[in-house]
Design a protein around this motif. Structure first.
Motif, PDB file in Angstrom:
ATOM      1  N   ILE A   1      58.652   7.118  43.522  1.00 14.73           N
ATOM      2  CA  ILE A   1      57.411   7.530  44.553  1.00 14.73           C
ATOM      3  C   ILE A   1      55.716   6.824  44.063  1.00 14.73           C
ATOM      4  O   ILE A   1      55.934   6.669  42.923  1.00 14.73           O
ATOM      5  N   LEU A   2      55.507   6.982  44.853  1.00 14.07           N
ATOM      6  CA  LEU A   2      54.310   6.583  45.308  1.00 14.07           C
ATOM      7  C   LEU A   2      53.177   7.424  45.134  1.00 14.07           C
ATOM      8  O   LEU A   2      53.028   8.473  46.086  1.00 14.07           O
ATOM      9  N   ARG A   3      52.356   7.377  44.263  1.00 15.06           N
ATOM     10  CA  ARG A   3      51.786   8.641  43.810  1.00 15.06           C
ATOM     11  C   ARG A   3      50.004   8.503  44.401  1.00 15.06           C
ATOM     12  O   ARG A   3      49.591   6.910  44.163  1.00 15.06           O
ATOM     13  N   VAL A   4      48.677   8.977  45.198  1.00 19.83           N
ATOM     14  CA  VAL A   4      48.344   8.389  44.791  1.00 19.83           C
ATOM     15  C   VAL A   4      47.118   9.325  44.712  1.00 19.83           C
ATOM     16  O   VAL A   4      47.237  10.482  45.008  1.00 19.83           O
ATOM     17  N   TRP A   5      46.122   8.995  43.577  1.00 18.25           N
ATOM     18  CA  TRP A   5      45.112  10.009  43.978  1.00 18.25           C
ATOM     19  C   TRP A   5      43.791  10.322  44.655  1.00 18.25           C
ATOM     20  O   TRP A   5      43.569   9.161  44.341  1.00 18.25           O
ATOM     21  N   ASP A   6      42.819  10.972  43.994  1.00 15.49           N
ATOM     22  CA  ASP A   6      41.519  11.236  44.333  1.00 15.49           C
ATOM     23  C   ASP A   6      40.616  11.774  43.476  1.00 15.49           C
ATOM     24  O   ASP A   6      40.380  12.838  43.111  1.00 15.49           O
ATOM     25  N   PRO A   7      40.089  10.128  42.564  1.00 16.33           N
ATOM     26  CA  PRO A   7      39.352  11.029  41.086  1.00 16.33           C
ATOM     27  C   PRO A   7      38.010  12.027  41.806  1.00 16.33           C
ATOM     28  O   PRO A   7      37.206  12.603  40.651  1.00 16.33           O
ATOM     29  N   ARG A   8      37.535  11.912  43.314  1.00 21.91           N
ATOM     30  CA  ARG A   8      36.126  12.463  43.380  1.00 21.91           C
ATOM     31  C   ARG A   8      36.321  13.966  43.249  1.00 21.91           C
ATOM     32  O   ARG A   8      35.862  14.739  43.697  1.00 21.91           O
ATOM     33  N   LYS A   9      37.970  14.170  43.622  1.00 21.75           N
ATOM     34  CA  LYS A   9      38.412  15.876  43.329  1.00 21.75           C
ATOM     35  C   LYS A   9      37.546  16.005  42.012  1.00 21.75           C
ATOM     36  O   LYS A   9      38.502  15.786  40.785  1.00 21.75           O
ATOM     37  N   PRO A  10      36.418  17.498  41.699  1.00 21.50           N
ATOM     38  CA  PRO A  10      36.516  18.392  39.960  1.00 21.50           C
ATOM     39  C   PRO A  10      37.780  18.138  40.041  1.00 21.50           C
ATOM     40  O   PRO A  10      38.234  19.189  40.416  1.00 21.50           O
TER      41      PRO A  10
END
Length: 427
Positions: free
Chosen positions: A331-340
């Motif tokens: 699995i390739l995972r993508v996060w968006d750290p801007r989302k609190p």
């Protein structure tokens, strides 16, 4: 009337629009098409509207989402009414249009860097780094390591007189090379390092260069991240080392450098680092975490938990803020750290069948990234669909590394000992 005839009688009014320039711009007019048409059928319709000499493959979006099923199924899944005239945007399909002849190495190709439009770097299990001006054309061999090269990176690829290259190795050291790019001739030049960086207590797994700076950072099996200066000037952290013989057999001075900063926090192997901003480093580890480091304070300011040992991390996408990582599952995972308040991935792509060895964002697109895997495949992704846009399966064994090159090509290396270049990709 039988079922097939009834199915064929369902039609939808559509209007094809595009941001592409001529000759790919079709007249904007409403046309009637069968509702059960697929992406390939839509591509054939647009080709007939364009009257192109050579068939071109297209992808299609409705409300910003790529179509990956029949039009009727897509509309049903998204709750979109077929009573109105649909506006369908088309783009050139993201897929290689040509495979260059592979460049054979003497052992596994473990590292690749395509960040310079002029050259491709490869690192190999034979302990040598190589610089390629084009597929099959090796201009320089970077020598000196006594173990396999695990990572290679341009420390400066913009120099008018030459480039600086950093290599990381299982021999616990990093080496820095200066290579002139104005040399002519058919022969391959052999180059020794001008500086050896010592300080890690175990194999060095990864190296990345500071953006707009003169430093590199490295990660190791000793669980630390070290920051190093690439300057040639001797300081208290750069001491004269052993003499070495250059190409002309004259003895040349070789500096040895020590780390000027060490970042401590990971509890297992630091497998990948990137340095996308002057004072920000991202790392991932076999301790299942992705961390963001403040270079000035040496503290980690973000800690994302994946639940799996990680091999690779990259930062890009919208606002260069999305974090992609892969490791010991498919699995390739993508996060968006801007989302609190959330540490869960915003995207997960699960089409590989083995561990992920590399992931890279495209430098000029918010949506596109690639992944490479031990399943022997490289997959090209678009955040607007859960399915891969294209699968490159030219390697005959595990793919160990991959990168974009020149914006329209993918360079990759693997356990088949080949550097492969897939070109003609429209982003």
């Amino acid at each position: 009337m039988d079922g097939q005839g009834e199915d064929a009688s369902k039609v939808i009014h559509v209007k094809f629009v595009t941001k592409l320039d001529s000759p790919f711009k079709a007249p904007v007019t409403s046309v009637v098409i069968p509702s059960n048409v697929t992406r390939l059928g839509l591509s054939s319709i647009v080709n007939s509207l364009l009257t192109l000499e050579k068939h071109e493959a297209f992808d299609f979006l409705i409300d910003g989402e790529l179509i990956r099923m029949s039009l009727e199924q897509f509309l049903l899944a998204k709750g979109i009414s077929a009573e109105r005239t649909l506006e369908i945007e088309y783009i050139r399909a993201v897929a290689p249009r040509k495979e260059e002849k592979p460049s054979l190495h003497d052992d596994w190709v473990s590292a690749v860097d395509g960040s310079s439009p002029r050259f491709v770097l490869t690192g190999c299990y034979d302990g040598l780094g190589r610089i390629w001006s084009s597929p099959g054309s090796c201009t320089h061999i970077l020598e000196g390591h006594t173990g396999a090269i695990s990572s290679i990176a341009f420390a400066n690829s913009e120099g008018a007189e030459g480039v600086t290259v950093a290599t990381a190795s299982k021999d616990r050291t990093l080496r820095l090379f200066k290579v002139g790019t104005d040399e002519s001739g058919d022969s391959t030049a052999r180059v020794g390092a001008y500086k050896i960086l010592r300080g890690h207590k175990a194999s060095v797994t990864t190296v990345a260069a500071q953006k707009y700076g003169s430093k590199v950072c490295s990660g190791s099996w000793d669980c630390t991240i070290n920051l190093w200066d690439t300057n040639e000037s001797t300081s208290e952290l750069s001491v004269p080392g052993k003499k070495r013989k250059g190409n002309n057999q004259a003895e040349e001075s070789q500096l040895e450098g020590e780390a000027d900063t060490t970042l401590i926090g990971h509890t297992q192997c630091v497998s990948s680092v990137v340095w996308p901003e002057l004072d920000v480093i991202y790392s991932c580890s076999w301790d299942h975490s992705v961390r963001r480091w403040d270079v000035e304070t040496g503290k980690d300011t973000l800690n994302l938990f994946s639940g799996k040992a990680l091999n690779t991390v990259d930062v890009g996408g919208e606002g260069s803020a999305l974090v992609a990582a892969g490791g010991s599952d498919p699995i390739l995972r993508v996060w968006d750290p801007r989302k609190p308040g959330t540490s869960a991935p915003v995207f997960q792509f699960a089409s590989h069948s083995s561990w992920i060895s590399a992931c890279k964002w495209h430098k000029s697109s918010w949506f596109h990234l690639l992944s490479a895997s031990y399943d022997g495949k490289i997959m090209l992704w678009d955040l607007r669909t859960a399915w891969p846009l294209s699968i490159i399966d030219t390697h005959k064994d595990k793919v160990l590394c991959a990168d974009w090159w020149k914006g329209d090509s993918v360079v990759s290396g693997g356990a088949d000992s080949n550097l492969r270049v897939s070109t003609g990709i429209s982003i």
